[in-house]
Write a protein that holds these residues in place. Structure first.
Motif, mmCIF file in Angstrom:
data_model
loop_
_atom_site.group_PDB
_atom_site.id
_atom_site.type_symbol
_atom_site.label_atom_id
_atom_site.label_comp_id
_atom_site.label_asym_id
_atom_site.label_seq_id
_atom_site.Cartn_x
_atom_site.Cartn_y
_atom_site.Cartn_z
ATOM 1 N N CYS A 83 0.942 -1.049 -0.062
ATOM 2 C CA CYS A 83 0.169 -0.047 -0.022
ATOM 3 C C CYS A 83 0.842 1.387 0.024
ATOM 4 C CB CYS A 83 -0.727 0.148 1.163
ATOM 5 S SG CYS A 83 -1.555 1.583 1.662
ATOM 6 N N CYS A 86 0.278 3.335 3.713
ATOM 7 C CA CYS A 86 0.546 2.828 5.096
ATOM 8 C C CYS A 86 1.590 1.816 4.767
ATOM 9 C CB CYS A 86 -0.840 2.235 5.973
ATOM 10 S SG CYS A 86 -1.245 0.557 5.092
ATOM 11 N N CYS A 118 -4.438 -0.172 0.294
ATOM 12 C CA CYS A 118 -5.195 -1.343 1.067
ATOM 13 C C CYS A 118 -6.542 -1.445 0.472
ATOM 14 C CB CYS A 118 -5.264 -1.095 2.429
ATOM 15 S SG CYS A 118 -3.690 -1.313 3.154
ATOM 16 N N CYS A 123 -6.114 1.643 6.191
ATOM 17 C CA CYS A 123 -4.823 1.651 6.411
ATOM 18 C C CYS A 123 -4.682 2.138 7.875
ATOM 19 C CB CYS A 123 -4.293 2.894 5.678
ATOM 20 S SG CYS A 123 -4.295 2.613 3.856
HETATM 21 ZN ZN LIG Z 1 -2.737 0.933 3.424
#
Ligand SMILES: [Zn+2]
Length: 171
Positions: A83, A86, A118, A123
């Protein structure tokens, strides 16, 4: 983030029409969400899973952006994807490529910003260990606080791109 209402969320969208903002399906049970653990509110539209939304605090206000799942993305099943907000590593479909129309004329002309996020847009919960990805391979030496800061900075950078070229980008 501070809890926000249905009305505030609908009024926060910057990159879709008022009609789209009105029709968006918001998360259920807004008042029961773990707001203290959220750096931003992210969700997939339960009625239209190809749509996603991110609502975040920005410059003292609240900004919402609409996202769409990118089509025709070929992805290796065995390869993990990270991601970009994050930096949680997921396998398979745990990370999705989303595109956001840019704010203003550029967006209306079909100009979008794409990024891997994500797939459940959660996240904030991954960063805090409140939700776990199916892959636990990455070794993070950062504290939760440091990871929160990093995710907020990354999200802010993404929002900057969505705003790029509009007068509000400078505010
Ligand atoms: Zn994420």
């Amino acid at each position: 983030m501070q809890p926000i209402s249905d009305k505030e969320i609908r009024g926060s969208f910057v990159n879709c029409s008022k009609g789209d903002a009105r029709r968006a399906n918001l998360p259920k049970g807004l008042s029961d969400l773990p707001w203290d653990d959220l750096d931003f509110l992210g969700w997939r539209d339960p009625g239209a899973p190809e749509r996603g939304y991110i609502v975040a605090e920005r410059n003292g206000g609240v900004v919402g952006v609409t996202l769409r799942l990118a089509q025709d993305v070929r992805r290796s099943i065995t390869k993990s994807t990270i991601c970009s907000i994050c930096l949680t590593a997921h396998s398979g479909t745990g990370v999705a490529l989303f595109t956001a129309p840019r704010v203003g004329a550029a967006g209306r002309q079909g100009n979008t910003v794409g990024t891997y996020i994500c797939a459940d847009l959660a996240c904030s919960l991954y960063v805090r260990g409140k939700k776990r990805a199916d892959l636990e391979t990455t070794f993070e030496t950062l504290t939760v606080e440091e990871r929160v800061v990093r995710a907020v900075v990354n999200l802010s950078g993404f929002l900057d791109k969505v705003f790029e070229g509009t007068p509000s980008a400078a505010t």
